[in-house]
Structure formats: C-alpha cells, structure tokens
Scaffold this active site. Structure first.
Site, PDB file in Angstrom:
ATOM      1  N   CYS A 128       0.835  -1.203   0.000  1.00  0.00           N
ATOM      2  CA  CYS A 128       0.000   0.000   0.000  1.00  0.00           C
ATOM      3  C   CYS A 128       0.869   1.251   0.000  1.00  0.00           C
ATOM      4  CB  CYS A 128      -0.907   0.008   1.232  1.00  0.00           C
ATOM      5  SG  CYS A 128      -1.918   1.495   1.380  1.00  0.00           S
TER       6      CYS A 128
ATOM      7  N   CYS B 131      -0.925   6.629   6.946  1.00  0.00           N
ATOM      8  CA  CYS B 131      -2.209   6.540   7.635  1.00  0.00           C
ATOM      9  C   CYS B 131      -2.086   5.585   8.808  1.00  0.00           C
ATOM     10  CB  CYS B 131      -3.326   6.104   6.681  1.00  0.00           C
ATOM     11  SG  CYS B 131      -3.571   4.326   6.540  1.00  0.00           S
TER      12      CYS B 131
ATOM     13  N   CYS C 175      -2.576   0.417   9.111  1.00  0.00           N
ATOM     14  CA  CYS C 175      -1.735  -0.781   9.206  1.00  0.00           C
ATOM     15  C   CYS C 175      -0.472  -0.488  10.012  1.00  0.00           C
ATOM     16  CB  CYS C 175      -1.333  -1.273   7.818  1.00  0.00           C
ATOM     17  SG  CYS C 175      -2.709  -1.879   6.830  1.00  0.00           S
TER      18      CYS C 175
ATOM     19  N   CYS D 170      -8.422   0.939   0.177  1.00  0.00           N
ATOM     20  CA  CYS D 170      -7.665   0.313   1.260  1.00  0.00           C
ATOM     21  C   CYS D 170      -7.645  -1.195   1.057  1.00  0.00           C
ATOM     22  CB  CYS D 170      -8.300   0.653   2.612  1.00  0.00           C
ATOM     23  SG  CYS D 170      -7.545  -0.212   3.999  1.00  0.00           S
TER      24      CYS D 170
ATOM     25  N   GLN E 105     -17.686  -9.656  14.978  1.00  0.00           N
ATOM     26  CA  GLN E 105     -16.295  -9.861  14.590  1.00  0.00           C
ATOM     27  C   GLN E 105     -16.075  -9.463  13.127  1.00  0.00           C
ATOM     28  OE1 GLN E 105     -13.713 -10.527  16.321  1.00  0.00           O
ATOM     29  NE2 GLN E 105     -14.357 -11.592  18.177  1.00  0.00           N
TER      30      GLN E 105
ATOM     31  N   TYR F 161     -20.849 -10.717  29.066  1.00  0.00           N
ATOM     32  CA  TYR F 161     -20.489  -9.768  28.000  1.00  0.00           C
ATOM     33  C   TYR F 161     -20.900 -10.384  26.654  1.00  0.00           C
ATOM     34  CZ  TYR F 161     -17.326  -8.556  31.855  1.00  0.00           C
ATOM     35  OH  TYR F 161     -16.796  -8.271  33.087  1.00  0.00           O
TER      36      TYR F 161
ATOM     37  N   ASP G 108     -15.929 -12.605  27.497  1.00  0.00           N
ATOM     38  CA  ASP G 108     -15.335 -11.939  26.339  1.00  0.00           C
ATOM     39  C   ASP G 108     -15.428 -10.437  26.579  1.00  0.00           C
ATOM     40  OD1 ASP G 108     -14.339 -11.193  23.904  1.00  0.00           O
ATOM     41  OD2 ASP G 108     -15.989 -11.988  22.702  1.00  0.00           O
TER      42      ASP G 108
ATOM     43  N   CYS H  75      -9.162  -9.615  23.705  1.00  0.00           N
ATOM     44  CA  CYS H  75      -8.669  -8.855  22.555  1.00  0.00           C
ATOM     45  C   CYS H  75      -7.489  -7.967  22.946  1.00  0.00           C
ATOM     46  CB  CYS H  75      -9.790  -8.013  21.949  1.00  0.00           C
ATOM     47  SG  CYS H  75     -10.516  -6.809  23.082  1.00  0.00           S
TER      48      CYS H  75
END
Length: 448
Positions: free
Chosen positions: A71, A77, A80, A157, A278, A307, A375, A402
């Site tokens: 990219c 930006c 990533c 993108c 997700q 959750y 979660d 996460c």
C-alpha cells in the site's frame, strides 16, 4: 540521550505495537517499522523518564523478513502497522507479544506455543469506517494520520472490502457534485460506515452533522446504489457531538433495510450498524469453535456467557449445552441476542440485561454453572468481576481476550485459584498489531 542526536544501533526486538526496539546508551529506543536483526541510523525524537522514541534515518542492513509494503499509504495513515514484514514474521511477533505480556505484565510462567493465522490477509474486514476530511483538492475519504485528525485519502484500502471502497468513493463524489464539505465541528459529512455480509450484501451508514434534506437523501441513495449494486440499505446517522464515537446520534433509514443479515457458525444474525460483530468471520468461526470445544467437550451442562453482546458465542454454545444464559449490560444488544436466538429457532438460550458481576454472583449461588465464558472489552475484567470469579464455585472458565496486556494482568489474579490449561492466540487482524487470545482455565483442586 537528547533529541535530534543520531546513533547507529541494531534492532533486537518488538514493542506491542510492532515497532522495533534497540538499545542505545543503556536505554531502550522504539523505532517504528524497524525489524529485529537490522542495523539503523536512528535519530532520537523524544526522551522521557520511561521511554525513548526514535526515527529510522537510514537502514544499513535489512532483515530477510522485510517486504515491500503493498500500500502506498503505509506509514502515512494509521490503518496498518505491520505491512513491512512477511506474514510469517508478523505471526511470530504476535505470538511473542502474548508471551511477553504474560512474563512482563503478569509475572506468569505461561507460554503459548502456537498462533492461528488468517487465510486472508487482505480484504478480510467486513466493516469499514472511512473518515471524511478536506484536502487541497476537496473532500476525501480515508484514515487519520497517526496522532492527528488529518485524513489521508485511501480510495482503495487493501484491508477493506470492494463494497466499502465503492461506498466511500460514491459519497465523496456525491459531496463534490452537491457542494458539500467535510465535518467542520458544526456540520458536514463525518464518516462513511459500511458493513458487508459474506454473500456480498452490504449496508452503508453515512454520518453527518445535520439531517439531510429530502433531495440530498434521494441523490445520496441513488449514488450509493449505483456504485454498490449489492447494497441492501442506506442509513443516515446524525452525529453533531464533539466526541469521537462514530455512530453516536440518531439513525434514520433512507432506503431499504436498516439492518444486515449475515451467517456465522451456521447461525443467522441480524446486525444493526451499532451491533458488535467480529470483523474477520472465517477466523471468528475458528475462534468460536475452539471456545466451544474447550467449554463443552461433551454435550450437556449449563454455560454462562458474560459480555454476550448480540449472542454470537451464546448461540454457538447452545448447539452443545443443555442450557445457555447470556448476560449483557447494553439493552439493545440483549434485544438483538433474543431476536437472533428466535430467528435461529434456539430454545435453550436465554438472555438477561444485567451487570456481569451481579449476575455471576446470583447465578453461582442459585444454579449450577458448568462453564463460564467471558469476552470482555479491551479494558479486561475489573476488580469486582475478578473477585466475584474467585469466590464462585465454577470449575471451568473460557476467557476470550482482545488485549494481551489486560489478559496477562487478569490471569495473574485468577491464578490464585485457577490453573491455565490452554492458550491459543488468533490473528483476527492481519497487518495490524491487534489479535485475540483464547484461554482455558480450570479451578485448582482443593480451592473451593
């Protein structure tokens, strides 16, 4: 070390965000986009008591894991973090990130031995949020430059779906045709939000500071439908708040459906723009299947899913459990979960709007809970929740995280009464530093 000084150094490791780490004059210096094994000329850009930040001025030697970013916006930006390394190196870095968090933040002698990579590393996102900003050539859709609200135009993108890019481009063209500007703090177009189902159907939500007129609503709908033939709905979100929450404010369906249908783990889900879901469905299915196998290796038993959101994990558990109880504090999410259960004919799952710790305290006293699934958000489990889990008599916990940092800190507390049996990280977000981890814990014998 002082600002603007230049040193030559070898990169020996990674930060949790994927920056390279080298040591200069006894201090750890963080250098974005530098890889272990490389030598760099590094300019010091910021020195604090706890950290030193550098910028790579010249790469003297290159790692064999270095690749040319696909990219042109990489490094400009904030989308990533890791497109400069091979995918194998990225997976290694993420696995070590989890293990380093256990060691450094949790003080734990735990180690994950494998990580589940993603089959797709481009175009995998089913949700895109393009920011809209003004450039010297007019409005543009893209992503914020790191540490700022300057929009870097990103017409295509590589992480987003074709439908998302088409919708973002259509909105910018519509703005130019109608003389509309980007958000200036009072009015204008703020964001273009697109969610895509696995069959290609999509819904687009355009975030504006002021409600669109009937004429503008019609022309916007026509522009989006022409650019994205698989679109099933166009939604307006009027968000004049000063905060950064994208979909804060009132939603209004301009055309078609205000929700999107998608299938995950064999169940159908109706998704509103605000619903949590997700963003990498094939990886999510692998994650949820492993969570199910860890939670309920044999049919039967009662599972408590805290959750639970819109009930994605709960409906997976319902395929093997005798009974599933989902708890969530957001009323809209509970209604979505109930509707999703009814849509799929699931009769052994119930959903309750309640605080997670309160519901765990009540249920663990009144009913037998065979397995607890949590979660939580990135902030992890709070002190009250951890204390409640330690007091409960639940023998098995499945923790889906996460955030390796908060996971490590939470496991350090839970290890007082629970033993970690399995740890498997999942790369849900290729080319970024984020990942998910699933942990199976069992209560230590004699620790009732």
């Amino acid at each position: 070390l002082k600002k603007n000084e230049i040193y030559e150094a070898e990169v020996t490791g990674f930060t949790s965000e994927g920056a390279g780490v080298c040591r200069i004059s006894g201090r750890a210096v963080f250098v974005p986009r530098a890889l272990p094994g490389e030598r760099w000329r590094v300019r010091i850009v910021k020195v604090t008591k706890t950290a030193v930040y550098g910028r790579g001025e010249e790469r003297l030697t290159s790692s064999p894991e270095r690749v040319a970013p696909a990219c042109p916006n990489f490094g400009r930006c904030g989308g990533c973090d890791l497109m400069h390394m091979s995918y194998a190196a990225e997976l290694t870095m993420k696995l070590e990130r989890v293990n380093e968090a256990f060691r450094r933040l949790g003080g734990l002698e735990l180690r994950a031995e494998r990580i589940i990579g993603s089959d797709s590393v481009e175009g995998y996102r089913n949700k895109a949020v393009y920011a809209v900003g003004e450039t010297g050539e007019g409005p543009a859709a893209g992503f914020y430059r790191p540490g700022s609200h300057d929009v870097v135009p990103a017409p295509a993108c590589l992480l987003q779906s074709e439908e998302a890019s088409a919708c973002a481009g259509a909105v910018v063209a519509w703005m130019c045709e109608n003389g509309l500007r980007a958000w200036d703090g009072k009015e204008g177009v703020r964001h273009v939000y697109t969610r895509r189902a696995r069959d290609g159907a999509a819904i687009c939500c355009v975030v504006v500071g002021r409600r669109l007129s009937p004429a503008l609503s019609l022309s916007l709908t026509a522009a989006l439908r022409a650019a994205c033939p698989k679109l099933v709905g166009v939604v307006e979100c009027v968000n004049a708040s000063p905060g950064n929450t994208v979909l804060s404010g009132q939603l209004r369906t301009l055309w078609g459906s205000g929700t999107l249908l998608d299938t995950l783990c064999g169940s159908e889900f109706e998704l509103s723009p605000r619903a949590f879901y997700q963003i990498n469905p094939p990886q999510a299915e692998r994650l949820y299947q492993l969570a199910l196998d860890y939670a309920l290796p044999e049919p039967g038993g009662t599972a408590l899913d805290l959750y639970c959101g819109a009930g994605t994990i709960s409906l997976c558990l319902a395929k093997r459990a005798a009974r599933v109880i989902g708890a969530e504090i957001v009323p809209e999410a509970v209604e979505n979960a109930r509707a999703n259960a009814a849509r799929n004919g699931v009769k052994n799952a119930e959903f309750i709007c309640a605080d997670a710790a309160d519901k765990l305290t009540y249920l663990s006293k009144k009913k037998r809970i065979d397995v607890l699934v949590v979660d939580p958000p990135r902030s992890g489990l709070d002190d009250l929740m951890l204390e409640t889990m330690l007091r409960s008599r639940i023998t098995k916990i499945i923790y889906v995280s996460c955030n390796p940092s908060t996971l490590a800190k939470n496991l350090a507390v839970l290890s007082e009464r629970y033993e970690v049996r399995q740890i498997v990280p999942f790369d849900m977000f290729p080319h970024t530093a984020n990942l998910e981890t699933i942990v199976q814990l069992e209560r230590r014998q004699g620790r009732r």
